[in-house]
Design a protein around this motif. Structure first.
Motif, PDB file in Angstrom:
ATOM      1  N   ILE A  50       0.838  -1.200   0.000  1.00 47.79           N
ATOM      2  CA  ILE A  50       0.000   0.000   0.000  1.00 47.79           C
ATOM      3  C   ILE A  50       0.873   1.249   0.000  1.00 47.79           C
ATOM      4  N   GLU A  51       1.980   1.189   0.718  1.00 43.65           N
ATOM      5  CA  GLU A  51       2.896   2.335   0.712  1.00 43.65           C
ATOM      6  C   GLU A  51       3.475   2.572  -0.679  1.00 43.65           C
ATOM      7  N   SER A  52       3.805   1.493  -1.403  1.00 42.91           N
ATOM      8  CA  SER A  52       4.301   1.627  -2.778  1.00 42.91           C
ATOM      9  C   SER A  52       3.214   2.179  -3.696  1.00 42.91           C
ATOM     10  N   LEU A  53       1.984   1.709  -3.512  1.00 45.13           N
ATOM     11  CA  LEU A  53       0.876   2.231  -4.309  1.00 45.13           C
ATOM     12  C   LEU A  53       0.676   3.718  -4.050  1.00 45.13           C
ATOM     13  N   CYS A  54       0.760   4.117  -2.785  1.00 47.89           N
ATOM     14  CA  CYS A  54       0.600   5.541  -2.452  1.00 47.89           C
ATOM     15  C   CYS A  54       1.707   6.375  -3.088  1.00 47.89           C
ATOM     16  N   ALA A  55       2.934   5.828  -3.117  1.00 51.81           N
ATOM     17  CA  ALA A  55       4.037   6.548  -3.749  1.00 51.81           C
ATOM     18  C   ALA A  55       3.776   6.747  -5.239  1.00 51.81           C
ATOM     19  N   ASP A  56       3.235   5.711  -5.902  1.00 54.77           N
ATOM     20  CA  ASP A  56       2.921   5.836  -7.326  1.00 54.77           C
ATOM     21  C   ASP A  56       1.742   6.775  -7.566  1.00 54.77           C
ATOM     22  N   LEU A  57       0.865   6.886  -6.578  1.00 55.46           N
ATOM     23  CA  LEU A  57      -0.271   7.810  -6.681  1.00 55.46           C
ATOM     24  C   LEU A  57       0.095   9.227  -6.259  1.00 55.46           C
ATOM     25  N   SER A  58       1.328   9.408  -5.776  1.00 55.27           N
ATOM     26  CA  SER A  58       1.815  10.714  -5.305  1.00 55.27           C
ATOM     27  C   SER A  58       0.985  11.238  -4.133  1.00 55.27           C
ATOM     28  N   VAL A  59       0.649  10.335  -3.213  1.00 56.82           N
ATOM     29  CA  VAL A  59      -0.073  10.712  -1.999  1.00 56.82           C
ATOM     30  C   VAL A  59       0.635  10.096  -0.805  1.00 56.82           C
ATOM     31  N   SER A  60       0.380  10.658   0.374  1.00 55.34           N
ATOM     32  CA  SER A  60       0.939  10.119   1.615  1.00 55.34           C
ATOM     33  C   SER A  60      -0.020   9.082   2.180  1.00 55.34           C
TER      34      SER A  60
ATOM     35  N   MET B 182      -7.436  -1.897   8.260  1.00 55.95           N
ATOM     36  CA  MET B 182      -6.372  -0.977   7.894  1.00 55.95           C
ATOM     37  C   MET B 182      -5.130  -1.733   7.429  1.00 55.95           C
ATOM     38  N   CYS B 183      -4.388  -1.121   6.519  1.00 54.01           N
ATOM     39  CA  CYS B 183      -3.125  -1.671   6.009  1.00 54.01           C
ATOM     40  C   CYS B 183      -3.311  -3.015   5.320  1.00 54.01           C
ATOM     41  N   ARG B 184      -4.476  -3.213   4.703  1.00 54.71           N
ATOM     42  CA  ARG B 184      -4.696  -4.464   3.988  1.00 54.71           C
ATOM     43  C   ARG B 184      -5.808  -4.287   2.957  1.00 54.71           C
TER      44      ARG B 184
ATOM     45  N   LEU C  46      -7.730   7.465   2.773  1.00 55.09           N
ATOM     46  CA  LEU C  46      -8.913   7.024   3.518  1.00 55.09           C
ATOM     47  C   LEU C  46     -10.110   6.913   2.579  1.00 55.09           C
ATOM     48  N   VAL C  47     -10.269   7.876   1.687  1.00 57.66           N
ATOM     49  CA  VAL C  47     -11.367   7.830   0.710  1.00 57.66           C
ATOM     50  C   VAL C  47     -11.202   6.623  -0.212  1.00 57.66           C
ATOM     51  N   LEU C  48      -9.965   6.325  -0.617  1.00 57.26           N
ATOM     52  CA  LEU C  48      -9.718   5.163  -1.467  1.00 57.26           C
ATOM     53  C   LEU C  48     -10.101   3.882  -0.734  1.00 57.26           C
ATOM     54  N   ALA C  49      -9.686   3.754   0.524  1.00 58.91           N
ATOM     55  CA  ALA C  49     -10.044   2.564   1.305  1.00 58.91           C
ATOM     56  C   ALA C  49     -11.552   2.438   1.452  1.00 58.91           C
ATOM     57  N   TRP C  50     -12.222   3.560   1.620  1.00 57.71           N
ATOM     58  CA  TRP C  50     -13.690   3.566   1.727  1.00 57.71           C
ATOM     59  C   TRP C  50     -14.328   3.077   0.441  1.00 57.71           C
ATOM     60  N   ARG C  51     -13.849   3.556  -0.708  1.00 59.32           N
ATOM     61  CA  ARG C  51     -14.418   3.123  -1.988  1.00 59.32           C
ATOM     62  C   ARG C  51     -14.066   1.683  -2.321  1.00 59.32           C
ATOM     63  N   LEU C  52     -12.982   1.173  -1.737  1.00 62.05           N
ATOM     64  CA  LEU C  52     -12.634  -0.238  -1.922  1.00 62.05           C
ATOM     65  C   LEU C  52     -13.368  -1.128  -0.921  1.00 62.05           C
TER      66      LEU C  52
ATOM     67  N   ASP D 290      -8.836   1.275 -14.213  1.00 55.86           N
ATOM     68  CA  ASP D 290      -8.044   0.048 -14.253  1.00 55.86           C
ATOM     69  C   ASP D 290      -6.553   0.341 -14.388  1.00 55.86           C
ATOM     70  N   SER D 291      -6.129   1.515 -13.916  1.00 54.59           N
ATOM     71  CA  SER D 291      -4.722   1.881 -13.965  1.00 54.59           C
ATOM     72  C   SER D 291      -4.410   2.823 -12.818  1.00 54.59           C
ATOM     73  N   VAL D 292      -3.119   2.950 -12.524  1.00 52.60           N
ATOM     74  CA  VAL D 292      -2.694   3.868 -11.466  1.00 52.60           C
ATOM     75  C   VAL D 292      -3.073   5.298 -11.836  1.00 52.60           C
ATOM     76  N   LYS D 293      -2.879   5.656 -13.100  1.00 52.93           N
ATOM     77  CA  LYS D 293      -3.247   7.007 -13.546  1.00 52.93           C
ATOM     78  C   LYS D 293      -4.746   7.236 -13.422  1.00 52.93           C
ATOM     79  N   GLY D 294      -5.524   6.192 -13.685  1.00 53.33           N
ATOM     80  CA  GLY D 294      -6.965   6.318 -13.547  1.00 53.33           C
ATOM     81  C   GLY D 294      -7.376   6.581 -12.099  1.00 53.33           C
ATOM     82  N   ILE D 295      -6.768   5.849 -11.154  1.00 57.62           N
ATOM     83  CA  ILE D 295      -7.055   6.082  -9.731  1.00 57.62           C
ATOM     84  C   ILE D 295      -6.611   7.481  -9.335  1.00 57.62           C
ATOM     85  N   GLN D 296      -5.438   7.871  -9.795  1.00 58.49           N
ATOM     86  CA  GLN D 296      -4.901   9.192  -9.455  1.00 58.49           C
ATOM     87  C   GLN D 296      -5.812  10.309  -9.939  1.00 58.49           C
TER      88      GLN D 296
END
Length: 321
Positions: A134-144, A162-164, A151-157, A180-186
């Motif tokens: 999840i930390e790597s995904l956040c880095a690719d999304l340019s978020v902390s 937490m942390c899973r 939190l909003v992403l976890a809610w929509r998922l 269906d892509s990192v850019k799409g989520i971003q």
């Protein structure tokens, strides 16, 4: 306009034993034009002005630059064209999507892409994204990882803990977001933040989700530890902080005897923060508020009385001097 298909009639092929007038002399434009018009006589609606130049004639169709020709797209009409027009050039290409697939919003998300994206961050020992993934995904999304967007992403998922992020949660959640892509989520996350902050019902759903999200589901935890509750209150209210929040959190931090926050207390605090405003003047202790809110209001009143007493003491000292 008569028989429209007459404009597609062609003159009979020339006799091979005799030479074509055009082969004899290209200078004879006028006579050639008159012969051509005579052969097209059945249409009766085609008026052929003198041609300025004709280079070749193939199957009854004239080719050349700057030539007045009978258009095949508007029966009997005349137009100037530099290249031959065909019916097939007007048919749009088949098999092409008109949507922009960069963020997946204009088409159905690809199951294969979603699973491939999940595999990039999946834990090597479990079919789920854990803290490192999840930390790597956040880095690719340019978020902390501790940002409101996560939190909003976890809610929509609809993440259970937490942390899973399980595979099913991630794939179904992204499909619901139509990405269906990192850019799409971003690209989608800022839109979700705006939606949840503008819609009180959506924010209430996110707020209640946050309590469940903070629990340790594996141990069957039902009460949120106070330190975790304080962190999550700061996080969920980071975009719309109620005036009373900082004083409420200060009360919890200075009262270590408050070890946990039950679900009812968590849910009721949203109503409490909206009802009391910023000065607690509208608080009614006869209403069915949790007892912890009564303790908080009493603490605040004591703090206010102490501040008033200090101010009076300062005034007396200044008068004595």
């Amino acid at each position: 306009m008569g028989n429209c298909f007459s404009c597609f009639k062609v003159p009979p092929p020339p006799d091979p034993s005799t030479n074509s007038p055009m082969e004899k002399d290209k200078e004879g434009n006028s006579s050639t034009t008159q012969n051509l018009c005579a052969e097209l006589q059945p249409s009766q609606e085609v008026h052929c002005p003198p041609l300025t130049a004709v280079e070749t004639q193939v199957n009854g169709n004239s080719k050349g630059t700057g030539v007045m020709v009978v258009g095949s797209d508007n029966c009997g009409s005349l137009h100037r064209d530099k290249t031959p027009r065909t019916f097939y050039s007007r048919i749009p290409p088949l098999g092409r999507s008109t949507s922009s697939g960069g963020d997946g919003k204009g088409r159905e998300p690809s199951e294969a892409k979603l699973n491939a994206m999940f595999e990039q961050y999946r834990d090597c020992n479990e079919d789920a994204m854990l803290a490192d993934g999840i930390e790597s995904l956040c880095a690719d999304l340019s978020v902390s990882p501790d940002e409101f967007k996560v939190l909003v992403l976890a809610w929509r998922l609809s993440a259970e803990q937490m942390c899973r992020f399980s595979r099913a949660e991630f794939v179904s959640g992204c499909r619901a977001m139509r990405v269906d892509s990192v850019k799409g989520i971003q690209a989608r996350l800022p839109e979700l933040v705006v939606e949840v902050t503008r819609d009180p019902e959506l924010f209430k759903d996110l707020y209640r989700f946050t309590f469940r999200f903070g629990l340790d589901a594996e141990s069957g935890q039902r009460i949120l530890p106070s330190d975790m509750a304080i962190c999550l209150w700061r996080l969920v209210f980071s975009v719309r902080e109620p005036p009373i929040l900082s004083r409420w959190l200060f009360f919890l931090e200075t009262h270590p005897q408050v070890r946990g926050i039950p679900r009812d207390t968590w849910n009721m605090f949203l109503n409490f923060s909206e009802a009391v405003g910023d000065d607690l003047s509208s608080y009614d202790d006869t209403e069915a508020w949790p007892s912890l809110f009564d303790d908080f209001v009493e603490f605040e009143n004591d703090q206010m009385n102490q501040n008033i007493s200090k101010d009076k003491d300062e005034i007396i000292k200044q008068d004595c001097n």
